[in-house]
Design a protein around this motif. Structure first.
Motif, PDB file in Angstrom:
ATOM      1  N   SER A 492       0.767  -1.374   0.091  1.00  0.00           N
ATOM      2  CA  SER A 492       0.024  -0.027  -0.215  1.00  0.00           C
ATOM      3  C   SER A 492       0.924   1.495   0.129  1.00  0.00           C
ATOM      4  CB  SER A 492      -1.136  -0.132   1.252  1.00  0.00           C
ATOM      5  OG  SER A 492      -1.773  -1.005   1.103  1.00  0.00           O
ATOM      6  N   GLN A 495       1.877   2.216  -3.192  1.00  0.00           N
ATOM      7  CA  GLN A 495       0.738   2.403  -4.281  1.00  0.00           C
ATOM      8  C   GLN A 495       0.519   1.125  -5.417  1.00  0.00           C
ATOM      9  OE1 GLN A 495       2.949   5.563  -3.959  1.00  0.00           O
ATOM     10  NE2 GLN A 495       1.883   5.650  -2.118  1.00  0.00           N
ATOM     11  N   GLN A 795       1.847   0.965 -12.513  1.00  0.00           N
ATOM     12  CA  GLN A 795       2.683   1.398 -11.303  1.00  0.00           C
ATOM     13  C   GLN A 795       3.673   0.231 -10.831  1.00  0.00           C
ATOM     14  OE1 GLN A 795      -0.563   3.433  -9.006  1.00  0.00           O
ATOM     15  NE2 GLN A 795       1.292   5.033  -8.579  1.00  0.00           N
TER      16      GLN A 795
END
Length: 903
Positions: A492, A495, A795
């Motif tokens: 987390s 991201q 990402q």
């Protein structure tokens, strides 16, 4: 005094260890200097000196186990010491400390402290003076002293009670100087004469002169004759007139100044009393996070082993053994009490879970305990089936493997929530060996590896003892449970939770389904092709022998090289360490002039096709269903692309005609079905257009013109009505893909067979025509330098440890990787998303069609003929819309009775 009493007295003598910190630090740095660019922690800190210094503690200091210990450090540069007042240029020509070493000094001092040894520095004095002073204080106190240094100047401190260990190689191989060894080493001189010797020779490392043209041999000869510097000058008048006498007279002042500079102080105003130098135990509690910061995985594993052996204390939670209960029919009801989450782990005897023997399983969690069994029949119980199909989040290591294993047992599992293998891969794609024990180390969770418990090899030897097996499996399950919170939090923080939950985890289920389905192999067709290849190989072999005029081993590079370059006198192109090269690229170049070499290439090609693909595929086909069940490695590549093993279906040839015929043996599983394929057109170049936003590049895709033709028009200045030649398109294609992979002008010149100047001009023209491409490349490289990693459109991160390397080649490769990864990695993201959406579309439309393979940018299906029309519309629609780019995606579809005949 008896021998026994003498030994007792010696054993009671306490010891002092004095370490020359700065000297050892420099030695450590240069001992592993060739590893400088490889030894970099995740924080960007260079660690080569720290690694070598730590080895010094482990291999030298730990064995000595002194009663007292001190690491002495220089307080500052030479200008801050009393010697600088004597000689302004003292240490004046020393190079500035490399910044890669300077950044390690604070960590070196902390390492010393954590090993229980006191660090000390004294303003105005050097480490030598601190060591000299404490060696005298220790001698007066009746201690035996060992000095460790890289500087032979300290040998002047040698006495019967003080030895000086001087580094010989690195920081762990030492020469031990005693008065006797010193005399043997330096022509009979005594420790005190070391100072006299330096007075005559001077010291280039400390940058002070002695007497002109007096070297070591001359100095020793003078000292053996006159005893000291004073003795030399007291008898100088009796010396014969010579250049040596003239130099001694001219440099008398320089010699006495060198004498003062070389003399190590033994009366420095040190403040620590001996009792403050007591060697303390290693502070393992703080050493563990220190090693974690430095990425010292080997040392962390060593501490863990010591903890297990009871040699080092550990936290109460770590001391607690994982409780495991053998699961039997009588205690199955205990599983119904499991709440919150369920950790599941299956033990097999090899990596290929399609064929491996399933040895045992374990289920449970940290709160309710773990239950293990070898009895696979228990899995068919209603309790276990309900548990697996229930809504409890499942924690696993390799979800895809578990799905396949359960499928083999006729079972399913729902709500796979945490796959530590996938999570750890996303967090760091480097050094990913896919082993639970190794990956757990990153989070300071230690676990014995399978190799330690079961032995290494392709197949593991599973212990017959239940206690050993179940204990290790329960430890694995417990490790997976413990890793959930820290690894998911880190995900987390990066991201990357969406990347995990929306792409990688769903994809693992899709891949499992594809692997389970497999693709059917027409063994008769492949054997027929193999027979044809055998005949052609035999004929080629015969022709080669006839034209060569002799028989030889065609597969032997040495024998082939002897034939071509010695016997046939063909001019060689490239030489290697073992002789002249016969690599494929060399032979291809020679074949243009020498047809005989073309025969060798044909032979090699057919022999490889026959052994690798014909025989290779026949060896791995599943006899039960005549299918190939490859394994997709989801956590191997650093770009995010999938790999295929056992066998590698992504390497099935598709360019030359002989290779393509291998694909003819791949057929649908049912009568009346066809093979359907669809692939992205120029996906990486479309991603390049998207990320750069270059208008000219986007325009080429939006117009629907062939991108290589469009590029050719731009870089060769062709108008829209001018015809583009095959060679111009070929060169443009090389430029396009060269740009994606960060090619240099030299690399492009080699690829095009042109000059470096022309290669540079072509690249410059390309960047002029597509200016935003150059801007993006510059910006992504700058970003990589700033943050140490780059990301894809989803990402996905790729860390670049060499991006700050002082080595030009390593840094340049990292910069090319920074350019390529967002392109190639984003293309991987797109096809993964397409696979997930495609499987969902097949399910939603209740189609019988199955997705079988992913080969680079292509998806392969099998489907009934009546569904082909549906797929021709559905598949491109889904793949086109997988990700919204600012240029259109284009998918080409084809189908046929086998993989070869797709049209």
């Amino acid at each position: 005094m008896s021998l026994k009493t003498t030994v007792k007295i010696k054993a009671m003598t306490k010891t002092l260890l004095l370490i020359d910190g700065n000297s050892l630090a420099f030695r450590a740095f240069y001992a592993m200097y060739n590893q400088l660019d490889r030894m970099v922690a995740h924080t960007g800190l260079h660690t080569n000196a720290l690694v070598a210094f730590n080895n010094f503690f482990d291999q030298v200091v730990e064995k000595m186990n002194p009663d007292y210990a001190l690491v002495a450090w220089d307080a500052g540069k030479g200008a801050t010491t009393f010697r600088a007042k004597i000689f302004d240029d003292y240490k004046g020509d020393r190079q500035t400390t490399p910044p890669e070493l300077s950044e390690q000094f604070p960590y070196l001092r902390k390492m010393v402290d954590l090993h229980g040894i006191h660090s000390y520095e004294l303003p105005g004095f050097e480490a030598d003076d601190i060591i000299g002073t404490y060696s005298k204080l220790a001698e007066k106190a009746g201690l035996k002293t060992t000095i460790i240094t890289g500087d032979r100047d300290l040998t002047q401190l040698v006495t019967d009670n003080v030895s000086v260990n001087v580094t010989k190689k690195g920081v762990t191989e030492l020469d031990r100087y005693t008065p006797k060894f010193l005399a043997e080493k330096w022509g009979g001189i005594t420790p005190s004469q070391v100072i006299e010797m330096k007075s005559l020779t001077g010291d280039t490392s400390d940058h002070y002169p002695g007497v002109t043209k007096v070297g070591l041999k001359t100095a020793i000869k003078l000292l053996n004759e006159f005893g000291s510097l004073d003795g030399i000058y007291q008898h100088i008048d009796s010396m014969k007139t010579s250049k040596l006498k003239e130099n001694l007279l001219n440099d008398k002042e320089s010699a006495y100044r060198a004498h003062e500079l070389a003399t190590i102080r033994t009366d420095a105003p040190v403040e620590l009393e001996m009792k403050e130098l007591i060697n303390q135990p290693i502070n393992f509690q703080e050493l563990i996070p220190f090693y974690e910061e430095l990425d010292f995985k080997v040392q962390l594993a060593k501490i863990h082993s010591m903890q297990k052996a009871g040699m080092v204390g550990q936290d109460q939670e770590e001391e607690k053994n994982v409780q495991v209960t053998e699961l039997k029919a009588a205690n199955l009801d205990h599983l119904s009490e499991i709440k919150n989450y369920l950790t599941v782990y299956f033990q097999t005897d090899s990596d290929n879970y399609h064929t491996a023997k399933i040895s045992a399983f374990v289920v449970g969690n940290e709160n309710d305990g773990y239950f293990a069994s070898r009895d696979l029949e228990l899995l068919n119980s209603s309790v276990v089936r309900k548990l697996f199909k229930g809504d409890l989040p499942k924690y696993v290591f390799n979800a895809k493997e578990l799905i396949v294993l359960l499928n083999r047992l006729g079972l399913q599992i729902n709500n796979l929530d945490f796959d530590f293998l996938l999570v750890s891969y996303l967090l760091d794609t480097t050094d990913n060996d896919n082993q639970l024990a190794t990956l757990a180390n990153r989070f300071n969770v230690f676990l014995e590896s399978d190799a330690e418990v079961y032995g290494s090899g392709v197949k593991f030897k599973i212990p017959e003892n239940n206690e050993t097996l179940f204990s290790h499996m329960a430890n694995k399950a417990s490790t997976i449970s413990k890793l959930h919170d820290p690894s998911m939090k880190k995900l987390s923080d990066h991201q990357q939770a969406e990347l995990y939950r929306q792409i990688e985890l769903p994809l693992s289920k899709v891949l499992a389904s594809m692997e389970i389905n497999g693709i059917k192999l027409d063994q008769a067709e492949l054997k027929k092709l193999g027979q044809e290849f055998d005949q052609r190989i035999f004929e080629l072999e015969k022709q080669i022998y006839e034209e060569a005029g002799q028989e030889f081993n065609i597969n032997s590079p040495k024998q082939l090289a002897d034939l071509l370059f010695a016997h046939m006198k063909i001019p060689p192109i490239k030489k290697t360490k073992t002789g002249y090269s016969t690599a494929a690229n060399v032979l291809e170049e020679l074949a243009e002039k020498y047809p005989f070499v073309g025969l060798i290439l044909q032979y090699r090609q057919l022999a490889k096709l026959n052994s690798t693909y014909v025989k290779g595929l026949l060896e791995v086909v599943n006899p039960d269903d005549s299918k190939i069940h490859t394994r997709y490695l989801q956590t191997l590549t650093q770009t995010g692309r999938l790999s295929s093993v056992d066998p590698n279906m992504q390497n099935i040839p598709d360019r030359d005609e002989e290779g393509k015929r291998i694909r003819k043996a791949f057929v649908p599983s049912h009568e009346g079905w066809e093979i359907f394929g669809s692939d992205y057109s120029q996906i990486e170049l479309r991603v390049l257009a998207h990320v750069t936003g270059d208008e000219n590049l986007k325009k080429a895709f939006e117009s629907g013109e062939d991108i290589h033709a469009a590029t050719a028009r731009s870089i060769f200045g062709l108008s829209t009505d001018q015809k583009i030649t095959f060679d111009q398109r070929r060169r443009a294609k090389a430029v396009n893909f060269g740009i994606v992979y960060g090619i240099s002008d030299f690399g492009l010149a080699q690829r095009l067979g042109t000059s470096r100047i022309e290669g540079k001009e072509i690249i410059q023209t390309y960047f002029h025509e597509f200016p935003k491409v150059k801007n993006w490349i510059d910006s992504i490289i700058a970003l990589a330098h700033k943050q140490g990693y780059v990301e894809t459109i989803a990402q996905r991160r790729r860390y670049l440890p060499d991006i700050h390397s002082k080595n030009f080649n390593l840094r340049s490769f990292a910069e090319r990787t920074a350019t390529n990864t967002p392109i190639q990695g984003s293309a991987a993201d797109i096809i993964k998303i397409a696979m997930i959406k495609m499987q969902q579309a097949l399910d939603d439309n209740h189609l019988k069609a199955k997705m079988l393979l992913q080969v680079h940018d292509e998806l392969i299906f099998e489907a009934p003929k009546q569904e082909i029309d549906i797929l021709e519309e559905l598949v491109p629609k889904v793949m086109d819309s997988a990700v919204k780019l600012n240029v259109p995606l284009r998918v080409e579809a084809h189908h046929g009775v086998n993989w070869y005949d797709e049209k």
